[in-house]
Design a protein around this motif. Structure first.
Motif, PDB file in Angstrom:
ATOM      1  N   UNK A 248       0.834  -1.202   0.000  1.00  0.00           N
ATOM      2  CA  UNK A 248       0.000   0.000   0.000  1.00  0.00           C
ATOM      3  C   UNK A 248       0.867   1.249   0.000  1.00  0.00           C
ATOM      4  N   UNK A 249       1.926   1.257   0.810  1.00  0.00           N
ATOM      5  CA  UNK A 249       2.824   2.414   0.846  1.00  0.00           C
ATOM      6  C   UNK A 249       3.499   2.644  -0.508  1.00  0.00           C
ATOM      7  N   UNK A 250       3.838   1.569  -1.200  1.00  0.00           N
ATOM      8  CA  UNK A 250       4.514   1.727  -2.493  1.00  0.00           C
ATOM      9  C   UNK A 250       3.571   2.223  -3.579  1.00  0.00           C
ATOM     10  N   UNK A 251       2.289   1.872  -3.475  1.00  0.00           N
ATOM     11  CA  UNK A 251       1.330   2.235  -4.514  1.00  0.00           C
ATOM     12  C   UNK A 251       0.562   3.525  -4.232  1.00  0.00           C
ATOM     13  N   UNK A 252       0.446   3.880  -2.964  1.00  0.00           N
ATOM     14  CA  UNK A 252      -0.389   5.027  -2.591  1.00  0.00           C
ATOM     15  C   UNK A 252       0.010   6.335  -3.262  1.00  0.00           C
ATOM     16  N   UNK A 253       1.301   6.659  -3.425  1.00  0.00           N
ATOM     17  CA  UNK A 253       1.641   7.958  -4.031  1.00  0.00           C
ATOM     18  C   UNK A 253       1.002   8.178  -5.395  1.00  0.00           C
ATOM     19  N   UNK A 254       0.822   7.125  -6.176  1.00  0.00           N
ATOM     20  CA  UNK A 254       0.230   7.266  -7.505  1.00  0.00           C
ATOM     21  C   UNK A 254      -1.275   7.498  -7.446  1.00  0.00           C
ATOM     22  N   UNK A 255      -1.855   7.363  -6.258  1.00  0.00           N
ATOM     23  CA  UNK A 255      -3.309   7.462  -6.135  1.00  0.00           C
ATOM     24  C   UNK A 255      -3.743   8.558  -5.178  1.00  0.00           C
ATOM     25  N   UNK A 256      -2.809   9.461  -4.835  1.00  0.00           N
ATOM     26  CA  UNK A 256      -3.128  10.559  -3.927  1.00  0.00           C
ATOM     27  C   UNK A 256      -3.068  11.901  -4.638  1.00  0.00           C
ATOM     28  N   UNK A 257      -4.046  12.741  -4.348  1.00  0.00           N
ATOM     29  CA  UNK A 257      -4.019  14.119  -4.831  1.00  0.00           C
ATOM     30  C   UNK A 257      -3.178  14.976  -3.896  1.00  0.00           C
ATOM     31  N   UNK A 258      -2.504  15.999  -4.411  1.00  0.00           N
ATOM     32  CA  UNK A 258      -1.777  16.924  -3.539  1.00  0.00           C
ATOM     33  C   UNK A 258      -2.704  17.517  -2.480  1.00  0.00           C
ATOM     34  N   UNK A 259      -2.187  17.619  -1.274  1.00  0.00           N
ATOM     35  CA  UNK A 259      -2.986  18.133  -0.172  1.00  0.00           C
ATOM     36  C   UNK A 259      -3.746  17.070   0.564  1.00  0.00           C
ATOM     37  N   UNK A 260      -3.734  15.853   0.017  1.00  0.00           N
ATOM     38  CA  UNK A 260      -4.442  14.753   0.653  1.00  0.00           C
ATOM     39  C   UNK A 260      -3.526  13.913   1.519  1.00  0.00           C
ATOM     40  N   UNK A 261      -3.950  12.698   1.783  1.00  0.00           N
ATOM     41  CA  UNK A 261      -3.123  11.816   2.598  1.00  0.00           C
ATOM     42  C   UNK A 261      -3.792  10.488   2.842  1.00  0.00           C
ATOM     43  N   UNK A 262      -3.139   9.684   3.660  1.00  0.00           N
ATOM     44  CA  UNK A 262      -3.608   8.327   3.924  1.00  0.00           C
ATOM     45  C   UNK A 262      -3.623   8.061   5.422  1.00  0.00           C
ATOM     46  N   UNK A 263      -4.689   7.410   5.872  1.00  0.00           N
ATOM     47  CA  UNK A 263      -4.775   6.927   7.243  1.00  0.00           C
ATOM     48  C   UNK A 263      -4.808   5.412   7.185  1.00  0.00           C
ATOM     49  N   UNK A 264      -3.903   4.767   7.961  1.00  0.00           N
ATOM     50  CA  UNK A 264      -3.690   3.325   7.825  1.00  0.00           C
ATOM     51  C   UNK A 264      -3.510   2.690   9.199  1.00  0.00           C
ATOM     52  N   UNK A 265      -4.192   1.577   9.425  1.00  0.00           N
ATOM     53  CA  UNK A 265      -4.036   0.819  10.662  1.00  0.00           C
ATOM     54  C   UNK A 265      -3.100  -0.355  10.407  1.00  0.00           C
ATOM     55  N   UNK A 266      -2.107  -0.539  11.294  1.00  0.00           N
ATOM     56  CA  UNK A 266      -1.100  -1.576  11.060  1.00  0.00           C
ATOM     57  C   UNK A 266      -0.919  -2.508  12.253  1.00  0.00           C
ATOM     58  N   UNK A 267      -1.666  -2.360  13.313  1.00  0.00           N
ATOM     59  CA  UNK A 267      -1.455  -3.195  14.483  1.00  0.00           C
ATOM     60  C   UNK A 267      -0.212  -2.790  15.249  1.00  0.00           C
ATOM     61  N   UNK A 268       0.607  -3.763  15.616  1.00  0.00           N
ATOM     62  CA  UNK A 268       1.733  -3.496  16.509  1.00  0.00           C
ATOM     63  C   UNK A 268       3.073  -3.410  15.779  1.00  0.00           C
ATOM     64  N   UNK A 269       3.055  -3.104  14.485  1.00  0.00           N
ATOM     65  CA  UNK A 269       4.297  -3.104  13.713  1.00  0.00           C
ATOM     66  C   UNK A 269       4.987  -1.766  13.592  1.00  0.00           C
ATOM     67  N   UNK A 270       4.683  -0.825  14.477  1.00  0.00           N
ATOM     68  CA  UNK A 270       5.242   0.530  14.345  1.00  0.00           C
ATOM     69  C   UNK A 270       6.768   0.528  14.293  1.00  0.00           C
ATOM     70  N   UNK A 271       7.407  -0.155  15.228  1.00  0.00           N
ATOM     71  CA  UNK A 271       8.869  -0.130  15.302  1.00  0.00           C
ATOM     72  C   UNK A 271       9.494  -0.660  14.015  1.00  0.00           C
ATOM     73  N   UNK A 272       8.976  -1.760  13.495  1.00  0.00           N
ATOM     74  CA  UNK A 272       9.497  -2.314  12.238  1.00  0.00           C
ATOM     75  C   UNK A 272       9.292  -1.353  11.085  1.00  0.00           C
TER      76      UNK A 272
END
Length: 311
Positions: A248-272
């Protein structure tokens, strides 16, 4: 003497609530599908089965039940123990921030922290400090939509937005379609079947919402029976839980308008995730029950800010 059933011995909401708590605790059930204790799960199962408000127990405790209601509760309490199915599967309903959604075993039981975050950010009078202006958002996509609950919530919170929702499971999309219809958003919420962004054919959005599978393989191997009742493909995030997050991180830039963004839930993988992407500016969003499990990242931080906004 003929055998006397529980439905013949118990008469009030209080009776069945107490009975359910005792059985759930004795059976050592697991929780986490909208409730966290035997007491709360029993209250949900009893109240929702009776079509009563799930957060209002006291006024109904001493209400006497009909024969049909007693039989239904006795059957569902027994099924909760003997099948280990989450209570939401037994009632066919789940709730996010008080909003009711249809669920069955074709989808996981909705429990994303993103729903709470969206309501906390857009529920007040002031604009969000970091998410886009709700009236300025014209396009939203929910990736890995499952039951469609976050897409429906987005359609309600962003009144000027066209909303797309994507899932790889055709079974899940059938459930999502029920929820889209029930909430009367069919005219501006479109469902797509496919792998992440693939079916969107280059469309871009002001907001990407995603709660992808993120359970790692070690955890998948020891899931309680309640979680094993859910579709494995909706939970399995690969060896370390982050396979789909990376995609999702690799593909999202091609699908976002300037000024927008992404909210994503990942569980407990923050440190990784932070170790693997040291140059990405993740903004972590906490809730009453989670810390560092959901991030917000802008289109610009993902490298999408140099493109003109597509209409």
């Amino acid at each position: 003497m003929p055998e006397i059933s529980i439905a013949d011995e118990l008469f009030t909401v209080r009776d069945f609530w107490r009975h359910a708590i005792s059985r759930f605790q004795a059976a050592k059930l697991s929780f986490g599908h909208g409730t966290t204790t035997a007491t709360d799960d029993a209250a949900f199962l009893v109240l929702d089965s009776l079509d009563l408000p799930i957060d209002t127990l006291d006024p109904f405790l001493d209400a006497r039940l009909t024969t049909a209601e007693r039989k239904l509760l006795a059957e569902r309490i027994d099924a909760r123990v003997t099948t280990r199915k989450p209570s939401a599967y037994l009632t066919g309903r789940s709730y996010i921030q008080g909003i009711r959604f249809y669920v069955d075993e074709r989808v996981i039981v909705p429990r994303s922290f993103i729903g709470e975050i969206l309501f906390s950010e857009y529920g007040g009078q002031e604009d969000s400090l970091y998410l886009p202006d709700r009236f300025g958002v014209e396009s939203v996509v929910d990736i890995c939509t499952g039951s469609g609950c976050l897409a429906v919530i987005a359609a309600g919170l962003f009144p000027n937005a066209e909303v797309d929702a994507v899932d790889l499971s055709s079974d899940a999309l059938e459930v999502a379609r029920i929820n889209v219809t029930d909430h009367e958003f069919s005219e501006r919420l479109t469902l797509y079947r496919g792998n992440l962004f693939a079916p969107l054919k280059g469309k871009t959005y002001d907001l990407i919402i995603t709660n992808p599978p993120y359970v790692d393989h070690d955890e998948m191997a020891v899931l309680p029976e309640e979680y094993q009742r859910e579709p494995a493909m909706a939970l399995d995030g690969g060896p370390d839980g982050l396979d789909l997050v990376r995609s999702i991180l690799s593909q999202a830039p091609k699908h976002l308008n300037p000024g927008g963004g992404m909210i994503c839930e990942i569980g407990t993988g923050r440190e990784m995730l932070e170790e693997e992407y040291p140059d990405l500016d993740f903004f972590w969003l906490d809730t009453a029950e989670s810390q560092g499990e959901v991030f917000w990242i802008t289109a610009e931080a993902l490298g999408a800010g140099d493109r003109k906004k597509r209409k």
